[in-house]
Write a protein that holds these residues in place. Structure first.
Motif, PDB file in Angstrom:
ATOM      1  N   GLY A 320      13.949  12.383  -3.368  1.00  0.00           N
ATOM      2  CA  GLY A 320      15.249  12.877  -2.931  1.00  0.00           C
ATOM      3  C   GLY A 320      16.271  11.780  -2.743  1.00  0.00           C
ATOM      4  O   GLY A 320      17.386  11.860  -3.275  1.00  0.00           O
ATOM      5  N   PHE A 321      15.910  10.718  -2.027  1.00  0.00           N
ATOM      6  CA  PHE A 321      16.863   9.659  -1.727  1.00  0.00           C
ATOM      7  C   PHE A 321      17.164   8.788  -2.939  1.00  0.00           C
ATOM      8  O   PHE A 321      18.305   8.377  -3.149  1.00  0.00           O
ATOM      9  CB  PHE A 321      16.333   8.771  -0.591  1.00  0.00           C
ATOM     10  N   LEU A 322      16.143   8.475  -3.710  1.00  0.00           N
ATOM     11  CA  LEU A 322      16.304   7.498  -4.794  1.00  0.00           C
ATOM     12  C   LEU A 322      16.321   8.123  -6.175  1.00  0.00           C
ATOM     13  O   LEU A 322      16.552   7.419  -7.168  1.00  0.00           O
ATOM     14  CB  LEU A 322      15.171   6.461  -4.726  1.00  0.00           C
ATOM     15  N   ASP A 323      16.048   9.423  -6.249  1.00  0.00           N
ATOM     16  CA  ASP A 323      15.899  10.084  -7.540  1.00  0.00           C
ATOM     17  C   ASP A 323      14.867   9.338  -8.385  1.00  0.00           C
ATOM     18  O   ASP A 323      15.020   9.169  -9.593  1.00  0.00           O
ATOM     19  CB  ASP A 323      17.248  10.162  -8.284  1.00  0.00           C
ATOM     20  N   LEU A 324      13.816   8.870  -7.699  1.00  0.00           N
ATOM     21  CA  LEU A 324      12.771   8.067  -8.328  1.00  0.00           C
ATOM     22  C   LEU A 324      11.501   8.900  -8.340  1.00  0.00           C
ATOM     23  O   LEU A 324      10.944   9.231  -7.293  1.00  0.00           O
ATOM     24  CB  LEU A 324      12.563   6.771  -7.542  1.00  0.00           C
ATOM     25  N   HIS A 325      11.020   9.232  -9.526  1.00  0.00           N
ATOM     26  CA  HIS A 325       9.887  10.137  -9.658  1.00  0.00           C
ATOM     27  C   HIS A 325       8.626   9.341  -9.986  1.00  0.00           C
ATOM     28  O   HIS A 325       8.317   9.086 -11.147  1.00  0.00           O
ATOM     29  CB  HIS A 325      10.166  11.186 -10.736  1.00  0.00           C
ATOM     30  N   TRP A 326       7.912   8.962  -8.937  1.00  0.00           N
ATOM     31  CA  TRP A 326       6.621   8.307  -9.110  1.00  0.00           C
ATOM     32  C   TRP A 326       5.525   9.371  -9.115  1.00  0.00           C
ATOM     33  O   TRP A 326       5.696  10.462  -8.593  1.00  0.00           O
ATOM     34  CB  TRP A 326       6.347   7.361  -7.939  1.00  0.00           C
ATOM     35  N   SER A 327       4.401   9.007  -9.698  1.00  0.00           N
ATOM     36  CA  SER A 327       3.242   9.877  -9.568  1.00  0.00           C
ATOM     37  C   SER A 327       2.753   9.830  -8.127  1.00  0.00           C
ATOM     38  O   SER A 327       2.963   8.834  -7.423  1.00  0.00           O
ATOM     39  CB  SER A 327       2.117   9.418 -10.498  1.00  0.00           C
ATOM     40  N   ARG A 328       2.126  10.896  -7.677  1.00  0.00           N
ATOM     41  CA  ARG A 328       1.628  10.900  -6.308  1.00  0.00           C
ATOM     42  C   ARG A 328       0.588   9.797  -6.108  1.00  0.00           C
ATOM     43  O   ARG A 328       0.488   9.214  -5.025  1.00  0.00           O
ATOM     44  CB  ARG A 328       1.005  12.272  -5.981  1.00  0.00           C
ATOM     45  N   PHE A 329      -0.174   9.507  -7.133  1.00  0.00           N
ATOM     46  CA  PHE A 329      -1.187   8.442  -7.038  1.00  0.00           C
ATOM     47  C   PHE A 329      -0.522   7.106  -6.715  1.00  0.00           C
ATOM     48  O   PHE A 329      -0.941   6.397  -5.799  1.00  0.00           O
ATOM     49  CB  PHE A 329      -1.960   8.347  -8.355  1.00  0.00           C
ATOM     50  N   ALA A 330       0.529   6.762  -7.457  1.00  0.00           N
ATOM     51  CA  ALA A 330       1.227   5.490  -7.222  1.00  0.00           C
ATOM     52  C   ALA A 330       1.897   5.477  -5.861  1.00  0.00           C
ATOM     53  O   ALA A 330       1.879   4.468  -5.151  1.00  0.00           O
ATOM     54  CB  ALA A 330       2.264   5.257  -8.330  1.00  0.00           C
ATOM     55  N   ARG A 331       2.465   6.608  -5.490  1.00  0.00           N
ATOM     56  CA  ARG A 331       3.152   6.708  -4.205  1.00  0.00           C
ATOM     57  C   ARG A 331       2.168   6.498  -3.041  1.00  0.00           C
ATOM     58  O   ARG A 331       2.422   5.745  -2.107  1.00  0.00           O
ATOM     59  CB  ARG A 331       3.819   8.085  -4.120  1.00  0.00           C
ATOM     60  N   VAL A 332       1.006   7.162  -3.111  1.00  0.00           N
ATOM     61  CA  VAL A 332       0.006   7.038  -2.057  1.00  0.00           C
ATOM     62  C   VAL A 332      -0.551   5.617  -2.012  1.00  0.00           C
ATOM     63  O   VAL A 332      -0.779   5.050  -0.944  1.00  0.00           O
ATOM     64  CB  VAL A 332      -1.131   8.063  -2.276  1.00  0.00           C
ATOM     65  N   LEU A 333      -0.771   5.042  -3.186  1.00  0.00           N
ATOM     66  CA  LEU A 333      -1.311   3.681  -3.243  1.00  0.00           C
ATOM     67  C   LEU A 333      -0.389   2.705  -2.526  1.00  0.00           C
ATOM     68  O   LEU A 333      -0.843   1.818  -1.793  1.00  0.00           O
ATOM     69  CB  LEU A 333      -1.500   3.268  -4.700  1.00  0.00           C
ATOM     70  N   LEU A 334       0.930   2.864  -2.703  1.00  0.00           N
ATOM     71  CA  LEU A 334       1.884   1.959  -2.066  1.00  0.00           C
ATOM     72  C   LEU A 334       1.904   2.141  -0.555  1.00  0.00           C
ATOM     73  O   LEU A 334       1.685   1.192   0.209  1.00  0.00           O
ATOM     74  CB  LEU A 334       3.282   2.187  -2.638  1.00  0.00           C
ATOM     75  N   THR A 335       2.162   3.360  -0.095  1.00  0.00           N
ATOM     76  CA  THR A 335       2.316   3.581   1.349  1.00  0.00           C
ATOM     77  C   THR A 335       1.009   3.369   2.095  1.00  0.00           C
ATOM     78  O   THR A 335       1.002   2.819   3.196  1.00  0.00           O
ATOM     79  CB  THR A 335       2.841   4.996   1.635  1.00  0.00           C
ATOM     80  N   ARG A 336      -0.100   3.793   1.509  1.00  0.00           N
ATOM     81  CA  ARG A 336      -1.369   3.617   2.204  1.00  0.00           C
ATOM     82  C   ARG A 336      -1.746   2.141   2.279  1.00  0.00           C
ATOM     83  O   ARG A 336      -2.320   1.692   3.270  1.00  0.00           O
ATOM     84  CB  ARG A 336      -2.467   4.423   1.508  1.00  0.00           C
ATOM     85  N   SER A 337      -1.389   1.366   1.262  1.00  0.00           N
ATOM     86  CA  SER A 337      -1.647  -0.073   1.317  1.00  0.00           C
ATOM     87  C   SER A 337      -0.847  -0.713   2.442  1.00  0.00           C
ATOM     88  O   SER A 337      -1.354  -1.576   3.173  1.00  0.00           O
ATOM     89  CB  SER A 337      -1.291  -0.732  -0.020  1.00  0.00           C
ATOM     90  N   ILE A 338       0.421  -0.289   2.583  1.00  0.00           N
ATOM     91  CA  ILE A 338       1.256  -0.827   3.670  1.00  0.00           C
ATOM     92  C   ILE A 338       0.683  -0.440   5.025  1.00  0.00           C
ATOM     93  O   ILE A 338       0.657  -1.245   5.960  1.00  0.00           O
ATOM     94  CB  ILE A 338       2.706  -0.316   3.532  1.00  0.00           C
ATOM     95  N   ALA A 339       0.191   0.780   5.152  1.00  0.00           N
ATOM     96  CA  ALA A 339      -0.351   1.243   6.425  1.00  0.00           C
ATOM     97  C   ALA A 339      -1.712   0.614   6.729  1.00  0.00           C
ATOM     98  O   ALA A 339      -2.036   0.325   7.879  1.00  0.00           O
ATOM     99  CB  ALA A 339      -0.467   2.768   6.416  1.00  0.00           C
ATOM    100  N   ILE A 340      -2.509   0.413   5.683  1.00  0.00           N
ATOM    101  CA  ILE A 340      -3.869  -0.086   5.875  1.00  0.00           C
ATOM    102  C   ILE A 340      -3.875  -1.544   6.313  1.00  0.00           C
ATOM    103  O   ILE A 340      -4.657  -1.955   7.175  1.00  0.00           O
ATOM    104  CB  ILE A 340      -4.676   0.063   4.566  1.00  0.00           C
ATOM    105  N   THR A 341      -2.988  -2.369   5.739  1.00  0.00           N
ATOM    106  CA  THR A 341      -3.061  -3.821   5.935  1.00  0.00           C
ATOM    107  C   THR A 341      -3.020  -4.241   7.399  1.00  0.00           C
ATOM    108  O   THR A 341      -3.956  -4.896   7.884  1.00  0.00           O
ATOM    109  CB  THR A 341      -1.946  -4.524   5.135  1.00  0.00           C
ATOM    110  N   PRO A 342      -1.974  -3.888   8.183  1.00  0.00           N
ATOM    111  CA  PRO A 342      -1.980  -4.303   9.591  1.00  0.00           C
ATOM    112  C   PRO A 342      -3.101  -3.650  10.396  1.00  0.00           C
ATOM    113  O   PRO A 342      -3.680  -4.279  11.293  1.00  0.00           O
ATOM    114  CB  PRO A 342      -0.602  -3.874  10.104  1.00  0.00           C
ATOM    115  N   THR A 343      -3.418  -2.400  10.078  1.00  0.00           N
ATOM    116  CA  THR A 343      -4.485  -1.712  10.803  1.00  0.00           C
ATOM    117  C   THR A 343      -5.825  -2.385  10.555  1.00  0.00           C
ATOM    118  O   THR A 343      -6.635  -2.571  11.479  1.00  0.00           O
ATOM    119  CB  THR A 343      -4.556  -0.237  10.369  1.00  0.00           C
ATOM    120  N   LEU A 344      -6.072  -2.786   9.314  1.00  0.00           N
ATOM    121  CA  LEU A 344      -7.328  -3.447   8.963  1.00  0.00           C
ATOM    122  C   LEU A 344      -7.445  -4.803   9.645  1.00  0.00           C
ATOM    123  O   LEU A 344      -8.510  -5.180  10.145  1.00  0.00           O
ATOM    124  CB  LEU A 344      -7.424  -3.598   7.442  1.00  0.00           C
ATOM    125  N   LEU A 345      -6.343  -5.547   9.703  1.00  0.00           N
ATOM    126  CA  LEU A 345      -6.365  -6.861  10.357  1.00  0.00           C
ATOM    127  C   LEU A 345      -6.701  -6.724  11.838  1.00  0.00           C
ATOM    128  O   LEU A 345      -7.497  -7.507  12.379  1.00  0.00           O
ATOM    129  CB  LEU A 345      -5.017  -7.562  10.179  1.00  0.00           C
TER     130      LEU A 345
END
Length: 512
Positions: A320-345
């Motif tokens: 909606g904001f960027l009119d950027l159509h990523w696959s859900r796989f790529a989208r999840v990979l990005l956000t989950r990586s950002i969320a996982i990193t500090p939590t894992l540390l």
């Protein structure tokens, strides 16, 4: 929608409310849920009437710089929510395995769960909804079992729910009340709900059908939030009945008698303080191992199911904001990586206390993002140029404005309390600088909102010789009209809202 109100952050807020204030704050939970329902109604109406979700409307109404800032703020809220879900799942797996699965391993395991759900999504939306219904049932049975086991005082429960008063409460209980509101009303849920309604077919050329759809979506939301409210009440009541007023010495004594290896979690002095992890431990000490494992199953179901709310929210927000159509796989990979990193540390180098302590920071983060959902949804649902005959009436404009102001003020108080507890001059200075920028941007959004609400004296464009429209929300109409061809609005269903039929021109609404 029910899942969005049952994530691990909500569950932790519930149990802390019960342990710190007993049944006295149940009325706050009820009021917060009702406010959440009213805000979800606005989100659903926007999606039904326009055929666009909130992020798409923001993309068409705000200039590029505010739009990007708004997107970043919503993304922060989504990542913060994702981190809470990861923490909840990791703790649940640790409890279920009796510590054999360390927290860091539980964090890594949760990387895969969303991809499993994406696989289920390929079988159709209805099957995915049925699976979510199964997970909600698991939560209801798990926390309902604890409720029946503990046997809360029903008279005190009803008194706490319907008597808006907290006798003998102090700063601790006030902060907990604020925390309840911040945990229940989450910003990305507003964006999500405005998009979820698009999964149903509605003939937007037919005013009667749109009105009927709005009615049934409101009923559906009411049922969903009622179910989530009951589950939240189960958790509050269990900890209010069993652990309100208890001290760490009481817990240590009982845990020693049952042979629990977790007595080191409770320092000898002070009142009992619980979180998701310690909550499961004390349930096991007082009510047996079955209570601990069933509690962990409920937390795991809450964490697993709520992962998809963040996934879908992120997908809709990015598109909606960027009119950027990523696959859900790529989208999840990005956000989950950002969320996982500090939590894992934290999970690797610290203990469970620090991991659960992250929830306090994440609740503050969610609170700060609330204006970036509440103000836009009130702005656009109040603009007749966007909503036509379904724009908010005067009672909704006044009520919505007051609710938004109250919710934002409550959550800002929560933020102030958290920052002042840090006791660091450098952090105070940083917080002051960030607050100035933050308030300036919120002020910008409020200005747009006031113009849409009808405060025409603030619409500076209407005073120019090349005025676009006589109406207070003319700037919105102009932007919407100009963006129809270039942004592909036809594909999202805006043509069906009747913009052409109402006589919209560059000079304003002619045939209204």
């Amino acid at each position: 929608m029910s899942i969005a109100y049952l994530d691990p952050g909500n569950i932790e807020s519930d149990l802390q409310s019960g342990a710190k204030a007993g049944f006295k704050l149940l009325w706050v939970l009820l009021v917060a849920t009702i406010i959440g329902l009213l805000l979800q109604r606005l989100a659903a109406r926007l999606g039904v009437v326009t055929g666009m979700h909130l992020a798409e409307v923001c993309n068409r109404q705000y200039p590029i710089v505010p739009r990007i800032i708004l997107w970043l703020m919503v993304e922060l809220a989504i990542i913060g929510s994702d981190m809470q879900e990861v923490i909840g799942c990791a703790i649940a797996l640790n409890l279920l395995s009796v510590g054999r699965i360390p927290l860091w391993a539980g964090v890594l395991i949760t990387i895969t769960d969303t991809f499993v759900f994406l696989f289920l999504d390929k079988y159709g939306l209805r099957k995915l909804e049925a699976f979510f219904g199964f997970l909600i049932t698991v939560m209801a049975i798990s926390f309902g079992y604890e409720y029946v086991l503990v046997k809360p005082d029903q008279g005190e429960l009803l008194k706490g729910m319907f008597l808006p008063y907290c006798s003998g409460c102090g700063t601790l209980q006030l902060e907990q009340a604020v925390g309840i509101v911040g945990a229940v009303i989450m910003p990305h849920n507003i964006y999500l709900h405005s998009a979820l309604v698009k999964s149903r077919d509605v003939d937007r050329k037919n005013k009667r059908e749109v009105k009927e759809a709005n009615k049934y979506f409101f009923i559906e939301s009411s049922v969903a939030l009622f179910i989530s409210f009951l589950i939240n009440v189960f958790v509050v009541a269990v900890f209010a009945q069993a652990f309100y007023g208890k001290t760490n010495e009481d817990v240590i004594k009982v845990c020693n008698e049952t042979g629990s290896p977790h007595t080191d979690l409770f320092p000898p002095n002070g009142t009992l303080e619980v979180d998701i992890y310690k909550g499961g431990v004390v349930l096991g000490c007082f009510f047996g191992p079955a209570a601990l494992y069933i509690w962990a199953i409920g937390i795991l179901a809450a964490g697993q199911s709520s992962t998809m709310t963040g996934t879908y929210s992120g997908q809709f927000v990015m598109e909606g904001f960027l009119d950027l159509h990523w696959s859900r796989f790529a989208r999840v990979l990005l956000t989950r990586s950002i969320a996982i990193t500090p939590t894992l540390l934290v999970a690797i180098f610290q203990d469970v206390q620090h991991l659960t302590g992250m929830n306090d920071f994440l609740n503050v983060l969610q609170s700060m993002q609330l204006p970036f959902a509440l103000i836009p949804i009130l702005t656009f649902t109040s603009a007749t140029a966007i909503m036509n005959d379904f724009a908010n009436g005067l009672p909704w404009k006044i009520g919505g404005g007051v609710l938004t102001l109250i919710v934002c003020a409550i959550n800002m108080y929560f933020v102030v309390v958290y920052v002042t507890a840090l006791n660091s001059l450098s952090l105070y200075i940083l917080a002051a600088l960030l607050s100035v920028a933050y308030l300036c941007f919120v002020g910008y959004l409020v200005w747009h909102c006031l113009v849409a609400l009808g405060v025409a004296c603030l619409d500076f464009r209407s005073r120019m010789p090349t005025s676009y429209c006589r109406h207070g929300d003319g700037y919105l109409l102009d932007n919407m009209d100009m963006g129809v061809t270039d942004t592909g609005v036809t594909d999202t269903g805006v043509t069906d809202t009747g913009v052409t039929d109402t006589g919209v021109t560059d000079t304003g609404v002619t045939d209204r």
